[in-house]
Design an enzyme around this catalytic site. Structure first.
Site, PDB file in Angstrom:
ATOM      1  N   CYS A   2       0.848  -1.192   0.000  1.00  0.00           N
ATOM      2  CA  CYS A   2       0.000   0.000   0.000  1.00  0.00           C
ATOM      3  C   CYS A   2       0.885   1.244   0.000  1.00  0.00           C
ATOM      4  O   CYS A   2       1.946   1.259   0.620  1.00  0.00           O
ATOM      5  CB  CYS A   2      -0.939   0.118   1.195  1.00  0.00           C
ATOM      6  SG  CYS A   2      -2.110  -1.228   1.315  1.00  0.00           S
ATOM      7  N   ARG A  45       3.464  -0.011  -5.033  1.00  0.00           N
ATOM      8  CA  ARG A  45       3.281  -0.555  -3.692  1.00  0.00           C
ATOM      9  C   ARG A  45       1.947  -1.291  -3.528  1.00  0.00           C
ATOM     10  O   ARG A  45       1.680  -1.905  -2.508  1.00  0.00           O
ATOM     11  CB  ARG A  45       3.354   0.567  -2.659  1.00  0.00           C
ATOM     12  CG  ARG A  45       4.653   1.336  -2.691  1.00  0.00           C
ATOM     13  CD  ARG A  45       4.669   2.398  -1.638  1.00  0.00           C
ATOM     14  NE  ARG A  45       4.602   1.812  -0.325  1.00  0.00           N
ATOM     15  CZ  ARG A  45       5.650   1.402   0.375  1.00  0.00           C
ATOM     16  NH1 ARG A  45       6.848   1.544  -0.122  1.00  0.00           N
ATOM     17  NH2 ARG A  45       5.496   0.876   1.558  1.00  0.00           N
ATOM     18  N   TRP A  52      -2.922  -2.506  -1.668  1.00  0.00           N
ATOM     19  CA  TRP A  52      -2.631  -3.919  -1.885  1.00  0.00           C
ATOM     20  C   TRP A  52      -3.419  -4.629  -0.787  1.00  0.00           C
ATOM     21  O   TRP A  52      -3.106  -4.507   0.400  1.00  0.00           O
ATOM     22  CB  TRP A  52      -1.136  -4.183  -1.737  1.00  0.00           C
ATOM     23  CG  TRP A  52      -0.733  -5.573  -2.124  1.00  0.00           C
ATOM     24  CD1 TRP A  52      -0.435  -6.010  -3.380  1.00  0.00           C
ATOM     25  CD2 TRP A  52      -0.576  -6.707  -1.265  1.00  0.00           C
ATOM     26  NE1 TRP A  52      -0.110  -7.344  -3.349  1.00  0.00           N
ATOM     27  CE2 TRP A  52      -0.190  -7.804  -2.067  1.00  0.00           C
ATOM     28  CE3 TRP A  52      -0.736  -6.914   0.105  1.00  0.00           C
ATOM     29  CZ2 TRP A  52       0.042  -9.069  -1.551  1.00  0.00           C
ATOM     30  CZ3 TRP A  52      -0.509  -8.186   0.631  1.00  0.00           C
ATOM     31  CH2 TRP A  52      -0.116  -9.246  -0.208  1.00  0.00           C
ATOM     32  N   ASN A  59      -1.243   2.313   6.064  1.00  0.00           N
ATOM     33  CA  ASN A  59      -0.452   1.219   5.487  1.00  0.00           C
ATOM     34  C   ASN A  59       0.080   0.399   6.656  1.00  0.00           C
ATOM     35  O   ASN A  59       0.665   0.949   7.581  1.00  0.00           O
ATOM     36  CB  ASN A  59       0.703   1.801   4.663  1.00  0.00           C
ATOM     37  CG  ASN A  59       1.677   0.741   4.202  1.00  0.00           C
ATOM     38  OD1 ASN A  59       1.300  -0.404   3.994  1.00  0.00           O
ATOM     39  ND2 ASN A  59       2.927   1.122   4.044  1.00  0.00           N
ATOM     40  N   GLY A  60      -0.151  -0.904   6.622  1.00  0.00           N
ATOM     41  CA  GLY A  60       0.288  -1.759   7.722  1.00  0.00           C
ATOM     42  C   GLY A  60      -0.849  -2.678   8.116  1.00  0.00           C
ATOM     43  O   GLY A  60      -1.785  -2.881   7.336  1.00  0.00           O
ATOM     44  N   GLU A  68      16.686 -17.296 -10.215  1.00  0.00           N
ATOM     45  CA  GLU A  68      16.269 -15.918 -10.493  1.00  0.00           C
ATOM     46  C   GLU A  68      15.572 -15.825 -11.863  1.00  0.00           C
ATOM     47  O   GLU A  68      14.564 -15.135 -12.015  1.00  0.00           O
ATOM     48  CB  GLU A  68      17.488 -14.985 -10.435  1.00  0.00           C
ATOM     49  CG  GLU A  68      17.241 -13.542 -10.844  1.00  0.00           C
ATOM     50  CD  GLU A  68      16.236 -12.795  -9.965  1.00  0.00           C
ATOM     51  OE1 GLU A  68      15.808 -13.331  -8.932  1.00  0.00           O
ATOM     52  OE2 GLU A  68      15.861 -11.674 -10.359  1.00  0.00           O
ATOM     53  N   LYS A 126      11.797 -14.481 -12.482  1.00  0.00           N
ATOM     54  CA  LYS A 126      11.465 -13.361 -13.380  1.00  0.00           C
ATOM     55  C   LYS A 126      10.361 -13.761 -14.349  1.00  0.00           C
ATOM     56  O   LYS A 126       9.388 -13.046 -14.541  1.00  0.00           O
ATOM     57  CB  LYS A 126      12.682 -12.912 -14.221  1.00  0.00           C
ATOM     58  CG  LYS A 126      13.753 -12.116 -13.557  1.00  0.00           C
ATOM     59  CD  LYS A 126      13.371 -10.700 -13.208  1.00  0.00           C
ATOM     60  CE  LYS A 126      12.753 -10.581 -11.854  1.00  0.00           C
ATOM     61  NZ  LYS A 126      13.574 -10.539 -10.682  1.00  0.00           N
ATOM     62  N   GLU A 145       6.833 -14.507 -12.501  1.00  0.00           N
ATOM     63  CA  GLU A 145       6.109 -13.425 -11.837  1.00  0.00           C
ATOM     64  C   GLU A 145       5.561 -12.396 -12.819  1.00  0.00           C
ATOM     65  O   GLU A 145       4.599 -11.708 -12.518  1.00  0.00           O
ATOM     66  CB  GLU A 145       6.955 -12.755 -10.753  1.00  0.00           C
ATOM     67  CG  GLU A 145       8.157 -11.998 -11.245  1.00  0.00           C
ATOM     68  CD  GLU A 145       9.003 -11.429 -10.108  1.00  0.00           C
ATOM     69  OE1 GLU A 145       8.476 -11.183  -9.019  1.00  0.00           O
ATOM     70  OE2 GLU A 145      10.207 -11.219 -10.335  1.00  0.00           O
ATOM     71  N   HIS A 202      16.706 -36.394  -9.916  1.00  0.00           N
ATOM     72  CA  HIS A 202      16.113 -36.782  -8.630  1.00  0.00           C
ATOM     73  C   HIS A 202      14.617 -36.464  -8.596  1.00  0.00           C
ATOM     74  O   HIS A 202      14.029 -36.385  -7.516  1.00  0.00           O
ATOM     75  CB  HIS A 202      16.853 -36.091  -7.483  1.00  0.00           C
ATOM     76  CG  HIS A 202      18.309 -36.453  -7.442  1.00  0.00           C
ATOM     77  ND1 HIS A 202      18.744 -37.699  -7.069  1.00  0.00           N
ATOM     78  CD2 HIS A 202      19.418 -35.758  -7.785  1.00  0.00           C
ATOM     79  CE1 HIS A 202      20.074 -37.749  -7.152  1.00  0.00           C
ATOM     80  NE2 HIS A 202      20.496 -36.577  -7.605  1.00  0.00           N
ATOM     81  N   LYS A 262       5.665  -3.993  -4.587  1.00  0.00           N
ATOM     82  CA  LYS A 262       7.120  -3.799  -4.577  1.00  0.00           C
ATOM     83  C   LYS A 262       7.735  -4.028  -3.198  1.00  0.00           C
ATOM     84  O   LYS A 262       8.741  -4.698  -3.076  1.00  0.00           O
ATOM     85  CB  LYS A 262       7.433  -2.372  -5.065  1.00  0.00           C
ATOM     86  CG  LYS A 262       8.905  -2.088  -5.226  1.00  0.00           C
ATOM     87  CD  LYS A 262       9.445  -2.703  -6.480  1.00  0.00           C
ATOM     88  CE  LYS A 262      10.920  -2.447  -6.661  1.00  0.00           C
ATOM     89  NZ  LYS A 262      11.510  -3.464  -7.555  1.00  0.00           N
TER      90      LYS A 262
HETATM   91  C1  F6R Z   1      11.256 -10.154  -7.643  1.00  0.00           C
HETATM   92  C2  F6R Z   1      11.207  -9.188  -6.564  1.00  0.00           C
HETATM   93  C3  F6R Z   1      11.030  -9.689  -5.168  1.00  0.00           C
HETATM   94  C4  F6R Z   1      11.966  -8.909  -4.222  1.00  0.00           C
HETATM   95  C5  F6R Z   1      11.711  -9.335  -2.767  1.00  0.00           C
HETATM   96  C6  F6R Z   1      12.662  -8.653  -1.813  1.00  0.00           C
HETATM   97  O1  F6R Z   1      11.417  -9.544  -8.875  1.00  0.00           O
HETATM   98  O2  F6R Z   1      11.280  -8.012  -6.777  1.00  0.00           O
HETATM   99  O3  F6R Z   1      11.257 -11.049  -5.073  1.00  0.00           O
HETATM  100  O4  F6R Z   1      13.288  -9.157  -4.592  1.00  0.00           O
HETATM  101  O5  F6R Z   1      10.397  -9.026  -2.417  1.00  0.00           O
HETATM  102  O6  F6R Z   1      12.544  -7.272  -1.872  1.00  0.00           O
HETATM  103  P1  F6R Z   1      13.651  -6.321  -1.272  1.00  0.00           P
HETATM  104  O7  F6R Z   1      14.873  -6.469  -2.079  1.00  0.00           O
HETATM  105  O8  F6R Z   1      13.047  -4.948  -1.366  1.00  0.00           O
HETATM  106  O9  F6R Z   1      13.870  -6.752   0.148  1.00  0.00           O
END
Ligand code: F6R
Length: 593
Positions: free
Chosen positions: A2, A27, A75, A101-102, A471, A475, A478, A494, A588
């Site tokens: 949020c 957010r 969110w 927010n929270g 990773e 990518k 998501e 396995h 984010k």
């Molecule tokens: C994936 C992504 C998330 C963040 C994770 C940690 O593309 O962005 O997996 O990497 O939520 O976020 P931070 O780095 O802000 O702690």
């Protein structure tokens, strides 16, 4: 999660708040809302969906003119994605508007008490209790001010919060934080409040970072009060070094592509980190009795990748733990342990929780973080700022490669070879410039077109390429919603190899290192069962059905290897009609556990 904003000044609040919310959309983007103090009452607009789709609402007639207001982009945590559950929430008399927010953990008991007093709830949110509690104090205690009613309300709340509240009668705006982010922008006769500074850097770069339990009242001027001691505080604004243009898309269609394209520059920023700072952290690693790298999501993959670099270059073991699992390791912590947290936002709840656990055991905390003034920075003994500018796309791209670069420098510095590390990264930055050249980016459309209708996709790598495989899969899944899984090449037989059937695509990382021969054997095992092999390597191989060329940059190869897959993920999202900047269900900053 949020995003919240507040504005009090001399300009029309609605337009400023809408623009700020658009910047904070990363957010949360389930719904949004704005409330402005007008005449004769506070006016409110709320919509389900993304604020970026709301341009037609700039001249919204429901909103009256006014110079004090709040906004929220949601969110969802408590309650479905509906207009009623969107913020701001109003008091029953409509004189107070609140954005939050929270999570208010004790909201059910507070709701119960308020219901007994006759308050009727319109939403399912935890946040709606806040305006009603303020209203209740104002109604039941003669002569009490809005500020005191707000303060008394805070004493009843359990959980985490960043709150902005406005009051029609006193024309006052208040804000507070407890374990949720909030920053204040100080302009010329105007004040901005936001979850993150990019929301207002267009208007001011003078920022005040709040600590927990600091309450700020805006009424003509600004007053900061420590809620614990009751004392007035004097805090000087800090100048934030972020550019307005960095928070804008410019000529790019999406932030994701813009941020992918910025990586040459952001890796160069890593190279220009202060030598002494890097060396001091590397020395702390050497002197510690056990070092933990703690992070979540992509940041965790960067940390895991770096543990291989430390092993190769410094022959040093680093414990890498997903932040959400870290509390299980508390028994192994001593005051000689070092914890290095890696986080773009510095607000990830799992990471902050891990820090709390470690601090109780006297562990020294160093963080590698992008957002200045973030909770993680404030809770660490020492922080190194990544300096990649705001990362607006929900997906981590430039912050991932910056984390890899900084951690690579630490590995080299830990064996007294910082200059060698910097020289290697200079070479990487140049190659990244080639990989992100607009013409090269478009090459990826071909393979994206082939993959776009696939339901499943697998990624393998061995050694240092194993975290890259994790990773890459993250990518792809998501942003495009294709089911993608990353595996260590050796673990295929396995179990996962059962998933391979005719045409199943598999991305294989085959860098020019000790893993090449074996990972190519694994690729062959997949191919023999009908799999379609996309090789990411410095050299083509007959096993590959499709070849993506990446440079051989030795120990720093993971930095270059991930870039074509970031680009592939972007085009998969585009071709499948997904919004790459705002993947569904994600936000984010993951500020809930
Ligand atoms: C994936 C992504 C998330 C963040 C994770 C940690 O593309 O962005 O997996 O990497 O939520 O976020 P931070 O780095 O802000 O702690």
């Amino acid at each position: 999660m949020c995003g919240i904003v507040g504005y009090k000044g001399k300009r029309e609040a609605y337009k400023i708040i809408l623009d700020s919310l658009k910047t904070l959309e990363y957010r949360g983007y389930d719904s949004w809302g704005v409330a402005v103090i007008g005449n004769p009452s506070i006016s409110v607009v709320k919509e389900v969906g993304m604020i970026s789709d709301a341009d037609s609402l700039i001249n919204n007639t429901k909103i009256t003119k006014g110079t004090t207001g709040v906004g929220h982009t949601r969110w969802a945590t408590h309650g479905n994605v509906t207009e009623a559950n969107s913020h701001p929430h109003l008091s029953t008399d409509g004189k107070i508007a609140v954005v939050h927010n929270g999570i208010i953990e004790n909201y059910q008991s507070l709701r119960g008490e308020l219901k007994k007093k006759g308050y009727v709830f319109k939403s399912d949110t935890d946040s709606e209790v806040i305006p009603y509690l303020i209203e209740d104090f104002l109604k039941s205690e003669t002569g009490i001010s809005f500020e005191d009613a707000f303060r008394k309300t805070l004493y009843l709340l359990e959980g985490t919060y960043a709150i902005v509240a406005i009051d029609k009668d006193s024309e006052t705006m208040l804000c507070v934080r407890k374990d949720s982010p909030i920053v204040i922008g100080v302009g010329d006769g105007e004040y901005f409040i936001a979850s993150d500074a990019p929301a207002f850097i267009e208007h001011t770069k003078n920022v005040i970072f709040l600590e927990n339990d600091e309450l700020v009242a805006f009424n003509g001027d600004m007053k900061i009060i420590d809620l614990v001691t009751g004392k007035k505080l004097s805090k000087k604004p800090q100048v934030i070094d972020w550019d307005v243009e960095q928070a804008k898309k410019g000529e790019f269609k999406h932030y994701m592509l813009k941020e992918i394209s910025e990586q040459k520059e952001t890796i160069n920023k890593a190279i220009h980190q202060d030598n002494k700072v890097i060396q001091d952290i590397a020395d702390a690693i050497n002197e510690s009795y056990g070092t933990f790298f703690i992070a979540s999501g992509s940041s965790y993959h960067a940390a895991l990748s770096a543990s291989y670099t430390f092993s190769r270059i410094a022959k040093k073991h680093i414990n890498v733990v997903d932040a959400s699992e870290f509390p299980n390791y508390e028994h192994f912590l001593t005051p000689q342990t070092l914890m290095i947290t890696v986080s773009q936002s510095g607000e990830t709840a799992d990471v902050l929780d891990a820090v709390k656990v470690a601090k109780k055991k006297g562990v020294k905390i160093i963080s590698i973080v992008n957002v200045m003034g973030s909770s993680l920075m404030r809770n660490s003994n020492y922080s190194l700022l990544m300096n990649v500018g705001p990362e607006i796309c929900v997906l981590s791209t430039k912050s991932y490669t910056s984390q890899l670069s900084i951690l690579t420098l630490l590995a080299y510095a830990s064996v007294g070879k910082l200059d060698e590390g910097k020289a290697l990264l200079k070479c990487v930055a140049n190659h990244v410039g080639e990989l992100t050249d607009p013409k090269v980016l478009l090459d990826t459309v071909e393979v994206a077109s082939y993959l776009k209708d696939k339901e499943h996709l697998y990624v393998i790598g061995r050694g240092q390429s194993y975290p890259t495989a994790l990773e890459a899969a993250l990518k792809i899944k998501e942003v495009s919603y294709i089911h993608a899984e990353g595996f260590a090449g050796g673990s295929l037989k396995h179990g996962p190899i059962a998933l391979i059937e005719k045409g199943t695509p598999c991305i294989v990382f085959a860098p020019n290192d000790e893993t090449k021969k074996e990972v190519l054997s694994n690729a062959m095992e997949i191919k023999s069962r009908g799999g379609y092999i996309i090789g990411v390597s410095d050299m083509d191989n007959e096993i590959f059905d499709y070849f993506i060329k990446v440079p051989d940059v030795g120990h720093a190869s993971p930095i270059c290897d991930i870039i074509p897959i970031q680009v592939l993920s972007y085009y998969l999202a585009i071709l499948r009609g997904c919004n790459p900047d705002r993947p569904r269900n994600l936000a984010k900053s993951v500020t809930v556990k």
